[in-house]
Motif scaffolding. Structure first.
Motif, PDB file in Angstrom:
ATOM      1  N   PHE A 123       0.832  -1.214   0.000  1.00  0.00           N
ATOM      2  CA  PHE A 123       0.000   0.000   0.000  1.00  0.00           C
ATOM      3  C   PHE A 123       0.865   1.262   0.000  1.00  0.00           C
ATOM      4  O   PHE A 123       0.510   2.252  -0.645  1.00  0.00           O
ATOM      5  CB  PHE A 123      -0.935   0.010   1.214  1.00  0.00           C
ATOM      6  N   THR A 124       1.975   1.251   0.727  1.00  0.00           N
ATOM      7  CA  THR A 124       2.832   2.436   0.718  1.00  0.00           C
ATOM      8  C   THR A 124       3.394   2.685  -0.671  1.00  0.00           C
ATOM      9  O   THR A 124       3.676   3.833  -1.036  1.00  0.00           O
ATOM     10  CB  THR A 124       3.993   2.297   1.727  1.00  0.00           C
ATOM     11  N   GLU A 125       3.542   1.630  -1.458  1.00  0.00           N
ATOM     12  CA  GLU A 125       4.050   1.787  -2.823  1.00  0.00           C
ATOM     13  C   GLU A 125       3.052   2.471  -3.748  1.00  0.00           C
ATOM     14  O   GLU A 125       3.424   2.919  -4.840  1.00  0.00           O
ATOM     15  CB  GLU A 125       4.456   0.426  -3.391  1.00  0.00           C
ATOM     16  N   PHE A 126       1.801   2.575  -3.336  1.00  0.00           N
ATOM     17  CA  PHE A 126       0.817   3.324  -4.123  1.00  0.00           C
ATOM     18  C   PHE A 126       1.273   4.771  -4.328  1.00  0.00           C
ATOM     19  O   PHE A 126       0.921   5.412  -5.325  1.00  0.00           O
ATOM     20  CB  PHE A 126      -0.541   3.338  -3.420  1.00  0.00           C
ATOM     21  N   PHE A 127       2.053   5.281  -3.365  1.00  0.00           N
ATOM     22  CA  PHE A 127       2.450   6.683  -3.455  1.00  0.00           C
ATOM     23  C   PHE A 127       3.377   6.937  -4.638  1.00  0.00           C
ATOM     24  O   PHE A 127       3.491   8.078  -5.093  1.00  0.00           O
ATOM     25  CB  PHE A 127       3.100   7.132  -2.139  1.00  0.00           C
ATOM     26  N   ASP A 128       4.047   5.904  -5.143  1.00  0.00           N
ATOM     27  CA  ASP A 128       4.806   6.068  -6.385  1.00  0.00           C
ATOM     28  C   ASP A 128       3.911   6.680  -7.461  1.00  0.00           C
ATOM     29  O   ASP A 128       4.286   7.638  -8.148  1.00  0.00           O
ATOM     30  CB  ASP A 128       5.319   4.718  -6.896  1.00  0.00           C
TER      31      ASP A 128
END
Length: 321
Positions: A123-128
């Motif tokens: 989920f934190t990689e969504f910020f990419d």
């Protein structure tokens, strides 16, 4: 409507009976529907809502935000890699066959926690992608990018729900290692043009991603030929994910690098014929201040453009940025 609700109840009952009881009460683990809803919301935001909201707005710079975010991702990935090692892969796990330990053994529980945090990292990689949208780099929100980020939380959810440990955690081990290197690249790219000389290895990072998927394929599919107390369904689940991503990345690599390399050679020959040579940097012809080797990359191009913009004010000649 009653039939649909009954079907949902039966499905939930199956989840409860077949799932690992150690994770059943954990955040987002009771049912796959919240994770599916988050993934679908992500796709809607980055493909529809976000571009629409940014349509009449200036792009955000976000330099300091990107530095902080990428630094966090490096540390987070390094911690996850360490936890995977210390929970089994460095101490007692076998690369050939590793059944799942469903006991309350401290190492087994530690691996279960590592699996959940790995799931959360998707989920934190969504910020990419969110940063692409905020910076109006919508061309970077490619089908490959959205597929990769959009389905990973759902894929990992099933692993945490049913098989949090054992053979399948090799995927997380190698993936977190790749992410340490990948987000280190982003961090250097976001820090400014003075670090550009250290970023010659972008092309090889994409190749490293493909090597990752080959390793996962081999590691998963070997269980089809040996006797191991590990669910065959998850062997296929993990292996086919690796196959799919390998071919997606391979296709991108060929388009982004090999085709551009051929175009670059043709352009050089044409320029030589016209006795109008382009400047050369690191052995590659340069157009508008950019090397042909700086073709768009699935992960990399949006991070590097922070410092590349200072090198030239015109867009890429090949139209990828």
């Amino acid at each position: 409507m009653a039939a649909i609700l009954s079907l949902i109840d039966d499905f939930q009952d199956l989840m409860d009976r077949q799932g690992d009881p150690r994770t059943s009460k954990w955040f987002l683990m009771s049912s796959p529907f919240p994770t599916a809803a988050i993934c679908l919301s992500y796709v809607y935001i980055v493909k529809v809502l976000g571009p629409k909201l940014m349509e009449n707005r200036k792009p955000f710079e976000l330099k300091n935000v990107l530095i902080a975010y990428n630094f966090f991702q490096v540390i987070f990935s390094a911690w996850l890699f360490y936890e995977c090692l210390m929970s089994g892969w460095l101490t007692e796990y076998s690369f050939r066959c590793q059944p799942i330990d469903y006991s309350d053994n401290p190492l087994a529980i530690r691996m279960v926690h590592a699996c959940w945090w790995y799931y959360f990292s998707k989920f934190t990689e969504f910020f990419d992608t969110f940063f692409f949208v905020l910076r109006k780099k919508n061309s970077h929100v490619s089908t490959l990018h959205v597929i990769h980020h959009g389905i990973m939380p759902m894929s990992v959810w099933f692993g945490v729900k049913f098989t949090p440990g054992g053979h399948s955690t090799f995927f997380g081990l190698i993936n977190t290692f790749v992410h340490i290197i990948m987000y280190t690249y982003y961090l250097l790219a976001a820090m400014g043009p003075q670090y550009q000389k250290y970023l010659w290895w972008k092309k090889y990072l994409t190749a490293f991603q493909m090597v990752q998927f080959i390793a996962i394929m081999v590691h998963a599919f070997q269980l089809l030929f040996i006797d191991c107390n590990y669910p065959k369904a998850f062997v296929w689940w993990i292996g086919m994910h690796a196959v799919m991503f390998y071919f997606l990345f391979s296709n991108f690599y060929n388009q982004a690098y090999k085709s551009n390399s051929e175009k670059g050679r043709k352009s050089e020959l044409k320029n030589e014929t016209n006795t109008n040579h382009s400047p050369v940097s690191n052995g590659h012809a340069v157009t508008n201040g950019y090397s042909k080797n700086q073709a768009s990359d699935y992960y990399i191009n949006a991070s590097t453009d922070i410092h590349l913009r200072t090198a030239a004010s015109k867009p890429f000649a090949n139209g990828t940025n």
